[in-house]
Design a protein around this motif. Structure first.
Motif, PDB file in Angstrom:
ATOM      1  N   MET A  33      50.146  88.333  20.661  1.00 55.85           N
ATOM      2  CA  MET A  33      49.903  89.134  21.636  1.00 55.85           C
ATOM      3  C   MET A  33      49.686  88.494  23.002  1.00 55.85           C
ATOM      4  O   MET A  33      48.904  87.458  23.088  1.00 55.85           O
ATOM      5  N   LEU A  34      50.520  88.772  24.088  1.00 55.72           N
ATOM      6  CA  LEU A  34      50.313  88.054  25.279  1.00 55.72           C
ATOM      7  C   LEU A  34      49.609  89.290  26.211  1.00 55.72           C
ATOM      8  O   LEU A  34      50.120  90.356  26.422  1.00 55.72           O
ATOM      9  N   LYS A  35      48.615  88.954  26.669  1.00 56.88           N
ATOM     10  CA  LYS A  35      47.985  90.114  27.668  1.00 56.88           C
ATOM     11  C   LYS A  35      48.000  89.706  29.150  1.00 56.88           C
ATOM     12  O   LYS A  35      47.540  88.656  29.713  1.00 56.88           O
ATOM     13  N   ILE A  36      48.823  90.415  29.992  1.00 58.59           N
ATOM     14  CA  ILE A  36      49.085  90.046  31.226  1.00 58.59           C
ATOM     15  C   ILE A  36      47.803  90.345  32.321  1.00 58.59           C
ATOM     16  O   ILE A  36      47.354  91.626  32.082  1.00 58.59           O
ATOM     17  N   ASP A  37      47.445  89.424  32.937  1.00 57.83           N
ATOM     18  CA  ASP A  37      46.146  89.525  33.777  1.00 57.83           C
ATOM     19  C   ASP A  37      46.202  90.761  34.811  1.00 57.83           C
ATOM     20  O   ASP A  37      47.376  91.106  35.267  1.00 57.83           O
ATOM     21  N   ARG A  38      45.165  91.439  34.930  1.00 55.67           N
ATOM     22  CA  ARG A  38      45.029  92.510  35.704  1.00 55.67           C
ATOM     23  C   ARG A  38      45.292  92.281  37.402  1.00 55.67           C
ATOM     24  O   ARG A  38      45.796  93.111  37.824  1.00 55.67           O
TER      25      ARG A  38
END
Ligand code: C2E
Ligand code: MG
Ligand code: MG
Ligand code: MG
Length: 283
Positions: free
Chosen positions: A199-204
């Protein structure tokens, strides 16, 4: 007069700083006992599949219920805990607590795929970390695939060899791994190759200005494509508006997390929230 006002402002500022220092010292001191006093807890934030609105899991976000200062957020105490070393026992407690909660929800038949837990780089440096995770999972009899560990790139960058070997060990255990806050720092593309995570979580910070900042929009689209071509799922953090949600769905982002679905909430409220999402169509 102006001079007087300036002076008052200065005194006010100094008093504010002193107060801040006093609180900081108190927190540093109290942190040592907070774990044995049972003052930590988690709030849980749903992670939602963007095409269906289904809750696929949640992220566990730590809170400190301080007897004097009330509910404290991680920005107030995590770096302190990292500096003092308190993060090591706190991190172990966190893993155990999250597995305990997961077990409770699974017994209730709550359809929740995984709980994601944030790791600090300090924990990752601890050579026995993978065997600790293994032990915690066994003790709680939790399926490793239900635990997702979130790591940040700083952790991968500071000691790439060690990090790569740990990632390999954790993968062998069968836990899921996510890269958190992607796009916030240096986000070297090279390390994505060495850290084959799910999983890659795109920063806010990228999601914040999706609608108004063409540059952030372009980078977000590129990150989604990058993740997919590396066989990763992509999750966008901090989705607050309908516009952001529509944009992300249009560009085939898989999952989302943010106040437009729900903010992090106490465990007691989370089960009801998941059931609400399962019946209605929140999107
Ligand atoms: P993170 O892992 O990137 O977590 C996301 C943060 O964004 C959370 O703040 C969450 O409440 C907040 N957030 C979620 N949706 C929205 C939104 O739509 N808008 C806005 N403005 N904010 C949103 P929180 O809980 O204060 O956590 C901050 C950071 O503290 C986390 O960032 C993570 O790096 C760290 N952290 C949290 N829990 C733990 C923990 O158990 N262990 C460690 N080591 N770090 C933790
Ligand atoms: Mg996180
Ligand atoms: Mg994040
Ligand atoms: Mg963060």
């Amino acid at each position: 007069r102006a001079k007087l006002e300036g002076r008052n402002a200065y005194c006010f500022f100094v008093r504010g700083m002193e107060e801040e220092m006093r609180v900081r010292c108190a927190l540093e001191h109290d942190l040592g006992q907070a774990l044995t006093h049972d003052e930590f807890l988690f709030h849980y934030q749903p992670q939602v599949e963007l095409t269906t609105g289904r809750v696929i899991g949640c992220e566990a976000l730590i809170r400190w219920h301080h007897p004097k200062y009330g509910l404290l957020y991680p920005s107030r105490f995590i770096s302190m805990a990292e500096e003092s070393g308190a993060i090591i026992p706190l991190g172990e407690w966190s893993l155990r607590e999250v597995c305990r909660q997961l077990k409770v929800w699974q017994r209730e038949g709550l359809p929740i795929g995984h709980i994601a837990v944030n790791l600090s780089a300090v924990q990752f440096r601890y050579p026995e970390f993978a065997s600790l995770v293994d032990q915690v999972l066994r003790d709680a009899s939790v399926d490793p695939a239900c635990l997702e560990l979130e790591v940040t790139e700083s952790l991968a960058m500071e000691n790439p060899e060690l990090a790569a070997s740990l990632v390999a060990q954790l993968k062998r255990l069968g836990v899921k791994l996510a890269i958190d806050d992607f796009g916030a720092g240096y986000s070297s593309l090279g390390y994505l190759k060495r850290f084959p995570v799910q999983m890659l979580k795109i920063d806010r910070s990228l999601i914040d200005e999706l609608a108004t900042n063409g540059c952030d929009a372009a980078i977000t689209i590129a990150v989604i494509e990058l993740g997919h071509s590396l066989d990763m799922h992509v999750l966008a953090e901090g989705i607050e508006t309908r516009e952001q949600l529509d944009f992300l769905r249009r560009h085939h982002c898989d999952f989302g997390q943010g106040t437009s679905f729900a903010a992090a909430m106490p465990a007691g409220e989370f089960a009801a929230c998941v059931r609400r999402f399962a019946v209605g169509d929140p999107l």
